[in-house]
Design an enzyme around this catalytic site. Sequence first.
Site, PDB file in Angstrom:
ATOM      1  N   HIS A  25       6.705-119.497   6.189  1.00  0.00           N
ATOM      2  CA  HIS A  25       8.162-119.359   5.987  1.00  0.00           C
ATOM      3  C   HIS A  25       8.937-119.679   7.271  1.00  0.00           C
ATOM      4  O   HIS A  25      10.071-120.164   7.213  1.00  0.00           O
ATOM      5  CB  HIS A  25       8.513-117.920   5.574  1.00  0.00           C
ATOM      6  CG  HIS A  25       8.481-117.674   4.098  1.00  0.00           C
ATOM      7  ND1 HIS A  25       9.295-118.340   3.211  1.00  0.00           N
ATOM      8  CD2 HIS A  25       7.754-116.804   3.353  1.00  0.00           C
ATOM      9  CE1 HIS A  25       9.061-117.890   1.978  1.00  0.00           C
ATOM     10  NE2 HIS A  25       8.123-116.966   2.040  1.00  0.00           N
ATOM     11  N   GLY A  34       5.127-108.885   1.669  1.00  0.00           N
ATOM     12  CA  GLY A  34       5.468-109.545   2.916  1.00  0.00           C
ATOM     13  C   GLY A  34       6.862-110.129   2.825  1.00  0.00           C
ATOM     14  O   GLY A  34       7.374-110.370   1.721  1.00  0.00           O
ATOM     15  N   HIS A  47       1.089-117.060   4.489  1.00  0.00           N
ATOM     16  CA  HIS A  47       2.282-117.274   3.659  1.00  0.00           C
ATOM     17  C   HIS A  47       3.563-116.983   4.464  1.00  0.00           C
ATOM     18  O   HIS A  47       4.511-117.775   4.448  1.00  0.00           O
ATOM     19  CB  HIS A  47       2.190-116.361   2.428  1.00  0.00           C
ATOM     20  CG  HIS A  47       3.361-116.438   1.497  1.00  0.00           C
ATOM     21  ND1 HIS A  47       3.265-116.945   0.222  1.00  0.00           N
ATOM     22  CD2 HIS A  47       4.663-116.058   1.653  1.00  0.00           C
ATOM     23  CE1 HIS A  47       4.465-116.880  -0.350  1.00  0.00           C
ATOM     24  NE2 HIS A  47       5.329-116.331   0.488  1.00  0.00           N
ATOM     25  N   GLU A  48       3.569-115.840   5.176  1.00  0.00           N
ATOM     26  CA  GLU A  48       4.782-115.455   5.920  1.00  0.00           C
ATOM     27  C   GLU A  48       5.036-116.381   7.106  1.00  0.00           C
ATOM     28  O   GLU A  48       6.184-116.740   7.392  1.00  0.00           O
ATOM     29  CB  GLU A  48       4.691-114.002   6.397  1.00  0.00           C
ATOM     30  CG  GLU A  48       4.575-112.971   5.292  1.00  0.00           C
ATOM     31  CD  GLU A  48       5.524-113.183   4.132  1.00  0.00           C
ATOM     32  OE1 GLU A  48       6.653-113.668   4.331  1.00  0.00           O
ATOM     33  OE2 GLU A  48       5.117-112.865   2.998  1.00  0.00           O
ATOM     34  N   CYS A  68       6.127-115.399  -4.416  1.00  0.00           N
ATOM     35  CA  CYS A  68       7.059-115.300  -3.294  1.00  0.00           C
ATOM     36  C   CYS A  68       8.357-114.683  -3.797  1.00  0.00           C
ATOM     37  O   CYS A  68       8.858-115.076  -4.855  1.00  0.00           O
ATOM     38  CB  CYS A  68       7.330-116.694  -2.729  1.00  0.00           C
ATOM     39  SG  CYS A  68       8.487-116.709  -1.351  1.00  0.00           S
ATOM     40  N   LEU A  69       8.905-113.732  -3.029  1.00  0.00           N
ATOM     41  CA  LEU A  69      10.153-113.082  -3.431  1.00  0.00           C
ATOM     42  C   LEU A  69      11.315-114.082  -3.495  1.00  0.00           C
ATOM     43  O   LEU A  69      12.299-113.838  -4.188  1.00  0.00           O
ATOM     44  CB  LEU A  69      10.488-111.935  -2.482  1.00  0.00           C
ATOM     45  CG  LEU A  69       9.502-110.761  -2.491  1.00  0.00           C
ATOM     46  CD1 LEU A  69       9.869-109.743  -1.414  1.00  0.00           C
ATOM     47  CD2 LEU A  69       9.444-110.087  -3.857  1.00  0.00           C
ATOM     48  N   GLN A  91      13.949-115.397   4.832  1.00  0.00           N
ATOM     49  CA  GLN A  91      14.180-114.972   3.445  1.00  0.00           C
ATOM     50  C   GLN A  91      15.369-114.030   3.302  1.00  0.00           C
ATOM     51  O   GLN A  91      15.832-113.800   2.191  1.00  0.00           O
ATOM     52  CB  GLN A  91      12.929-114.290   2.881  1.00  0.00           C
ATOM     53  CG  GLN A  91      11.766-115.251   2.683  1.00  0.00           C
ATOM     54  CD  GLN A  91      10.587-114.531   2.059  1.00  0.00           C
ATOM     55  OE1 GLN A  91       9.791-113.938   2.777  1.00  0.00           O
ATOM     56  NE2 GLN A  91      10.491-114.550   0.746  1.00  0.00           N
TER      57      GLN A  91
HETATM   58 NI    NI Z   1       7.374-115.906   0.439  1.00  0.00          NI
END
Ligand code: NI
Length: 169
Positions: A134, A46, A130-131, A88-89, A51
Amino acid sequence: MATRRIVEIGDEKLRKHAKKVEKFDLRLRILLKDMADTMYKADGVGLAAPQVGILKRAVVVDVGEGLIELVNPEIVAAEGEQTGPEGCLSVPGRSGIVVRPERVTVRAQNAQGEPIEVTGEGFLARAFCHEIDHLDGVLYVDKMVREIFPDEEAEEDGEAETDGEEEGQ
Ligand code: NI
């Protein structure tokens, strides 16, 4: 394929409230495409627009069941509870245990601006939560019950961890 640089924890863009998307134009479609390319290249499941430094309410998710693009997403129903690992990236090399709903329904728009509604269970529900977090400047580390340490997975035989590292979102 065009990928964008993923901003990491410490960058203030990850902490801002993203703006509602009003224009469903070519620029938005390119953003969504680039976000998907960036997510796949990073082996993530995701990615949210903040991000890649864009403060717009747009996310992409693919937990292995196909790409889902969500513009202006909102969780309209949530039930149950799941406790599990999350990464998380934008928080590379770390993971933690986070409690999320087991099942969520998300109302959003697609890239053309048409209304859509999707329900996810289990890992997909976790990815949606989660997304969408963000988009409000919230990272999983704000919500985690505890950090998972790299040497821990080898010690915990009982816990279902097949691929070693948490997938980033
Ligand atoms: Ni994330």
